[in-house]
Design a protein around this motif. Structure first.
Motif, PDB file in Angstrom:
ATOM      1  N   ASN A 170      -5.506   1.110  41.399  1.00 26.61           N
ATOM      2  CA  ASN A 170      -6.571   0.330  42.038  1.00 26.61           C
ATOM      3  C   ASN A 170      -7.576   1.252  42.737  1.00 26.61           C
ATOM      4  O   ASN A 170      -8.781   0.981  42.744  1.00 26.61           O
ATOM      5  CB  ASN A 170      -5.976  -0.651  43.052  1.00 26.61           C
ATOM      6  N   ARG A 171      -7.065   2.327  43.298  1.00 25.20           N
ATOM      7  CA  ARG A 171      -7.975   3.276  43.955  1.00 25.20           C
ATOM      8  C   ARG A 171      -8.896   3.920  42.906  1.00 25.20           C
ATOM      9  O   ARG A 171     -10.099   4.099  43.139  1.00 25.20           O
ATOM     10  CB  ARG A 171      -7.146   4.330  44.692  1.00 25.20           C
ATOM     11  N   ALA A 172      -8.343   4.236  41.742  1.00 29.07           N
ATOM     12  CA  ALA A 172      -9.157   4.813  40.673  1.00 29.07           C
ATOM     13  C   ALA A 172     -10.210   3.812  40.196  1.00 29.07           C
ATOM     14  O   ALA A 172     -11.371   4.171  39.944  1.00 29.07           O
ATOM     15  CB  ALA A 172      -8.265   5.233  39.509  1.00 29.07           C
ATOM     16  N   ILE A 173      -9.812   2.533  40.092  1.00 34.92           N
ATOM     17  CA  ILE A 173     -10.754   1.494  39.689  1.00 34.92           C
ATOM     18  C   ILE A 173     -11.890   1.388  40.695  1.00 34.92           C
ATOM     19  O   ILE A 173     -13.078   1.288  40.338  1.00 34.92           O
ATOM     20  CB  ILE A 173     -10.023   0.135  39.540  1.00 34.92           C
ATOM     21  N   ALA A 174     -11.540   1.430  41.985  1.00 34.08           N
ATOM     22  CA  ALA A 174     -12.561   1.316  43.036  1.00 34.08           C
ATOM     23  C   ALA A 174     -13.565   2.462  42.949  1.00 34.08           C
ATOM     24  O   ALA A 174     -14.782   2.260  43.077  1.00 34.08           O
ATOM     25  CB  ALA A 174     -11.893   1.274  44.405  1.00 34.08           C
ATOM     26  N   HIS A 175     -13.086   3.659  42.739  1.00 38.10           N
ATOM     27  CA  HIS A 175     -14.004   4.805  42.654  1.00 38.10           C
ATOM     28  C   HIS A 175     -14.847   4.739  41.377  1.00 38.10           C
ATOM     29  O   HIS A 175     -16.021   5.154  41.381  1.00 38.10           O
ATOM     30  CB  HIS A 175     -13.209   6.115  42.729  1.00 38.10           C
ATOM     31  N   LEU A 176     -14.277   4.231  40.317  1.00 41.48           N
ATOM     32  CA  LEU A 176     -15.058   4.057  39.096  1.00 41.48           C
ATOM     33  C   LEU A 176     -16.168   3.017  39.323  1.00 41.48           C
ATOM     34  O   LEU A 176     -17.303   3.194  38.862  1.00 41.48           O
ATOM     35  CB  LEU A 176     -14.137   3.618  37.950  1.00 41.48           C
ATOM     36  N   LEU A 177     -15.850   1.964  40.038  1.00 42.33           N
ATOM     37  CA  LEU A 177     -16.857   0.965  40.377  1.00 42.33           C
ATOM     38  C   LEU A 177     -17.955   1.555  41.265  1.00 42.33           C
ATOM     39  O   LEU A 177     -19.128   1.207  41.130  1.00 42.33           O
ATOM     40  CB  LEU A 177     -16.196  -0.222  41.089  1.00 42.33           C
ATOM     41  N   ARG A 178     -17.551   2.479  42.146  1.00 39.57           N
ATOM     42  CA  ARG A 178     -18.557   3.152  42.986  1.00 39.57           C
ATOM     43  C   ARG A 178     -19.455   4.031  42.124  1.00 39.57           C
ATOM     44  O   ARG A 178     -20.669   4.135  42.360  1.00 39.57           O
ATOM     45  CB  ARG A 178     -17.856   3.993  44.060  1.00 39.57           C
ATOM     46  N   ASN A 179     -18.877   4.608  41.103  1.00 32.31           N
ATOM     47  CA  ASN A 179     -19.660   5.457  40.198  1.00 32.31           C
ATOM     48  C   ASN A 179     -20.768   4.665  39.520  1.00 32.31           C
ATOM     49  O   ASN A 179     -21.865   5.166  39.312  1.00 32.31           O
ATOM     50  CB  ASN A 179     -18.732   6.082  39.153  1.00 32.31           C
ATOM     51  N   TYR A 180     -20.470   3.397  39.181  1.00 28.13           N
ATOM     52  CA  TYR A 180     -21.474   2.535  38.551  1.00 28.13           C
ATOM     53  C   TYR A 180     -22.364   1.853  39.581  1.00 28.13           C
ATOM     54  O   TYR A 180     -23.214   1.034  39.219  1.00 28.13           O
ATOM     55  CB  TYR A 180     -20.782   1.458  37.706  1.00 28.13           C
ATOM     56  N   GLU A 181     -22.122   2.095  40.850  1.00 25.59           N
ATOM     57  CA  GLU A 181     -22.841   1.481  41.971  1.00 25.59           C
ATOM     58  C   GLU A 181     -22.636  -0.037  42.025  1.00 25.59           C
ATOM     59  O   GLU A 181     -23.449  -0.773  42.577  1.00 25.59           O
ATOM     60  CB  GLU A 181     -24.335   1.821  41.930  1.00 25.59           C
ATOM     61  N   ILE A 182     -21.531  -0.486  41.425  1.00 21.16           N
ATOM     62  CA  ILE A 182     -21.118  -1.880  41.616  1.00 21.16           C
ATOM     63  C   ILE A 182     -20.586  -2.036  43.035  1.00 21.16           C
ATOM     64  O   ILE A 182     -20.865  -3.020  43.720  1.00 21.16           O
ATOM     65  CB  ILE A 182     -20.056  -2.281  40.578  1.00 21.16           C
ATOM     66  N   LEU A 183     -19.801  -1.068  43.487  1.00 22.23           N
ATOM     67  CA  LEU A 183     -19.448  -0.969  44.898  1.00 22.23           C
ATOM     68  C   LEU A 183     -20.468  -0.073  45.569  1.00 22.23           C
ATOM     69  O   LEU A 183     -20.873   0.957  45.016  1.00 22.23           O
ATOM     70  CB  LEU A 183     -18.046  -0.382  45.085  1.00 22.23           C
ATOM     71  N   GLU A 184     -20.862  -0.444  46.764  1.00 23.00           N
ATOM     72  CA  GLU A 184     -21.838   0.334  47.514  1.00 23.00           C
ATOM     73  C   GLU A 184     -21.167   0.890  48.763  1.00 23.00           C
ATOM     74  O   GLU A 184     -20.440   0.183  49.448  1.00 23.00           O
ATOM     75  CB  GLU A 184     -23.040  -0.549  47.886  1.00 23.00           C
ATOM     76  N   GLY A 185     -21.395   2.126  49.050  1.00 19.27           N
ATOM     77  CA  GLY A 185     -20.755   2.742  50.219  1.00 19.27           C
ATOM     78  C   GLY A 185     -19.362   3.229  49.869  1.00 19.27           C
ATOM     79  O   GLY A 185     -18.989   3.409  48.703  1.00 19.27           O
ATOM     80  N   ASP A 186     -18.579   3.467  50.914  1.00 20.79           N
ATOM     81  CA  ASP A 186     -17.233   4.024  50.752  1.00 20.79           C
ATOM     82  C   ASP A 186     -16.334   3.022  50.038  1.00 20.79           C
ATOM     83  O   ASP A 186     -16.085   1.932  50.549  1.00 20.79           O
ATOM     84  CB  ASP A 186     -16.662   4.363  52.131  1.00 20.79           C
ATOM     85  N   PRO A 187     -15.806   3.338  48.859  1.00 23.62           N
ATOM     86  CA  PRO A 187     -14.974   2.377  48.129  1.00 23.62           C
ATOM     87  C   PRO A 187     -13.641   2.108  48.813  1.00 23.62           C
ATOM     88  O   PRO A 187     -12.989   1.096  48.517  1.00 23.62           O
ATOM     89  CB  PRO A 187     -14.769   3.040  46.764  1.00 23.62           C
ATOM     90  N   GLU A 188     -13.225   3.019  49.710  1.00 22.90           N
ATOM     91  CA  GLU A 188     -11.945   2.826  50.378  1.00 22.90           C
ATOM     92  C   GLU A 188     -11.973   1.609  51.315  1.00 22.90           C
ATOM     93  O   GLU A 188     -10.941   1.001  51.572  1.00 22.90           O
ATOM     94  CB  GLU A 188     -11.558   4.074  51.168  1.00 22.90           C
ATOM     95  N   GLU A 189     -13.151   1.279  51.824  1.00 26.15           N
ATOM     96  CA  GLU A 189     -13.225   0.189  52.798  1.00 26.15           C
ATOM     97  C   GLU A 189     -12.918  -1.165  52.160  1.00 26.15           C
ATOM     98  O   GLU A 189     -12.019  -1.880  52.623  1.00 26.15           O
ATOM     99  CB  GLU A 189     -14.607   0.181  53.451  1.00 26.15           C
TER     100      GLU A 189
END
Length: 617
Positions: A170-189
């Motif tokens: 799930n952590r890898a998925i979150a960072h991948l989403l951050r890479n696409y800018e689907i998640l904005e800011g720190d993905p850990e939050e």
């Protein structure tokens, strides 16, 4: 000791379902989250909550467990509410992925997750919940979940820590989403908020109520608190229907046919819009991550009651029970002698009448079952009046049949009135009870005749003679109340005696009102011909009643036919015989007769007013 109906028929069904699947041991508990491996693998609970707020539960329905992926559906609803569907659609698609819950299923160019029910989409949905940080988002999620569940909810810290420390995928998925800018800011939050959200503890009862809230257009049916705006409810149910069971979603909608969501904690919630929420907790999972028992229970409910949503074409009414009363309050139109009438007022509470209306679907039939279960203790007869019912569908009919089964097994007598327009339902009930010693009575086209039938049975049960047997001689006639012996002899000298066979017309509509009649034996009916063909019974009289009294007043014609239902004997009075003003004895007799007639009329009026109040309450 009297047999008492202690449960509703659906509760009995749920208990049987629990017993049927209790020994199922297929599947394994989830162990990729270490803490989930420690749960009781054999725990098993289920609950169903209707949109009317009735709760049914069996087994470990109040055992807490982590909500896990079931949270995704409800968090998606919060994201839609906070950001609006258009903004959410920019970040999360709604196409079924056909892949496992933890698949990295993103659009190649945009990076959007395929839908909000896979982990990638759920992490994004959590990030779209209003809040300055993970703690604020979680606080809002908990508050909204509590609106659904109707009580405060908490997080299991051990499960949260176990998910957080092992959630590398799930952590890898979150960072991948951050890479696409689907998640904005720190993905850990948002990821941390997602881990905590999955560790929220619920029970099967909680989940059933959460499902019922969606079924009830977003309003908790017990607390009446709105958890989700009405326009967003179809959006949430749609993704549950198409994506809620991961790569089993197609089979699920084919077999079960209800929007649903499962979680690796062992929970499953299914929703039938407009009717109920159903939840099952059983931690043993199949290869796709769905509860084995959960799927089996939901398939059984759908199959046994025909609850597939694509079969449901009508909405149900919440006012299915139009009125409830007993024979102590409302009698049939058969006017009985005084002793019988008093006996029915004393013993009429033993018969309950339910006037039903609308369309009898599952929830409507469940309302009837609940009403009857609460009301039949101490009663022996139930009359269900279907005259105002527009339709009885298969699930509703099945539940009503199960209710009749319970009542008859408990020694009750069930009478169905006004069912002529529901042939399929009548036929299904008759097939169900074929060969049984006792079955529902379907012989009456209207509730009046059904009331008369039950009245006869009540009077028989307390030893009073039937109206066919009863003779009311002149000295017992209510019109002769208070007459001295010489006055009674004088009155007898003014009367003729007549007899009629069944079907003979005593008085015809339109004829001059020439005579007053005192019924000595038998039964007559007052009938009106409608549309030149339909003979409608306005009322009926048994021995001891006076009728045709309009003859005591000049220039009146009969307004209806009076016809002998049985062999009839009566006393006939020509009012002209009372018009002898120079005979003091006849004048005194006339005064007493008119006083008694006024008392009888007043008693009828008081009784009619009471029944009107009962029937229009």
């Amino acid at each position: 000791m009297e047999a008492v109906v202690r449960t509703t028929s659906f509760q009995h069904y749920l208990d049987q379902l629990y017993a049927r699947f209790l020994d199922v041991r297929d599947g394994d508990v989830a162990n990729y989250i270490p803490e989930l491996a420690h749960v009781d693998a054999d725990a098993f609970g289920m609950a169903l909550v209707t949109v009317d707020g009735h709760v049914y539960q069996a087994g470990d329905s109040r055992t807490p467990f982590s909500i896990q992926s079931i949270s995704k559906a409800f968090t998606y609803g919060i994201a839609l509410e906070d950001q609006g569907p258009a903004r959410v659609a920019e970040k999360i698609d709604v196409e079924p992925s056909g892949e496992a819950f933890n698949s990295i299923s993103l659009e190649p160019k945009t990076g959007r997750p395929r839908n909000p029910m896979i982990n990638a989409g759920a992490i994004v949905a959590t990030s779209l919940v209003n809040g300055e940080d993970a703690a604020a988002r979680l606080e809002r999620i908990l508050a909204k979940f509590e609106h659904y569940a109707g009580r405060p909810l908490g997080i299991n810290p051990a499960i949260y820590e176990s998910e957080r420390s092992t959630g590398h995928r799930n952590r890898a998925i979150a960072h991948l989403l951050r890479n696409y800018e689907i998640l904005e800011g720190d993905p850990e939050e948002p990821l941390d908020a997602y881990f905590r959200q999955c560790a929220i503890e619920v029970t099967a009862r909680d989940l059933a109520l959460m499902g019922a809230t969606l079924a009830n257009d977003g309003v908790n049916p017990i607390t009446a608190v709105r958890a989700l705006p009405s326009p967003l409810v179809p959006n949430v149910l749609a993704v549950m229907a198409t994506c809620g069971m991961y790569d089993y979603s197609g089979n699920w909608i084919f077999q079960v046919g209800m929007p649903a969501k499962s979680g690796v904690g062992g929970g499953v919630v299914a929703v039938l819009p407009g009717q109920f929420g159903l939840a099952v907790y059983s931690p043993r999972l199949d290869a796709k991550g769905n509860s084995v028992r959960g799927i089996a229970v939901c398939e059984s409910v759908s199959r046994d009651f025909g609850m597939h949503m694509l079969r449901v074409t009508r909405t149900t009414t919440h006012s299915v029970v139009r009125n409830t009363y007993t024979l102590a309050d409302v009698h049939s139109n058969l006017q009985r002698d005084r002793d019988s009438a008093l006996a029915l007022r004393e013993h009429g509470h033993r018969a309950l009448v339910l006037e039903l209306t609308g369309e009898l679907m599952f929830v409507a039939a469940e309302v009837i079952s609940s009403t009857v279960a609460d009301a039949m203790s101490g009663r022996d007869w139930l009359i269900l009046d279907l005259a105002r019912v527009m339709a009885v569908d298969n699930p509703g009919g099945a539940l009503l049949t199960a209710l009749m089964d319970e009542l008859i097994d408990a020694g009750k007598i069930v009478v169905i009135a006004g069912s002529d327009g529901h042939f399929a339902f009548r036929q299904a009930v008759r097939v169900h009870f074929n060969g049984r010693d006792a079955a529902p009575v379907f012989d009456y086209a209207d509730v009046d005749r059904a009331l008369e039938y039950v009245e006869d049975r009540i009077l028989e049960s307390i030893g009073l003679p039937s109206h066919e047997q009863r003779q009311v001689h002149l000295d017992e006639q209510p019109l002769c109340k208070g007459l001295a012996a010489d006055e009674l002899d004088l009155f007898r000298s003014l009367l003729d005696e007549q007899s009629f066979r069944p079907g003979q017309v005593i008085c015809a509509e339109g004829e001059a009102a020439d005579f007053v009649y005192l019924l000595r034996h038998g039964r007559v009916r007052v009938s009106l011909t409608l549309d030149n063909k339909h003979n409608h019974r306005l009322g009926a009289y048994t021995a001891g009643w006076v009728f045709g009294e309009s003859a005591l007043f000049s220039d009146h014609n009969r307004s209806a036919d009076i016809i002998a239902d049985t062999n009839v004997s009566l006393y006939r009075l020509d009012p002209a015989r009372l018009e002898q003003p120079k005979d003091a004895r006849i004048a005194a007799l006339k005064a007493k007769l008119f006083a008694n007639l006024a008392e009888l009329s007043l008693d009828r009026l008081v009784r009619a007013n009471h029944e009107i109040r009962v029937l229009t309450k």
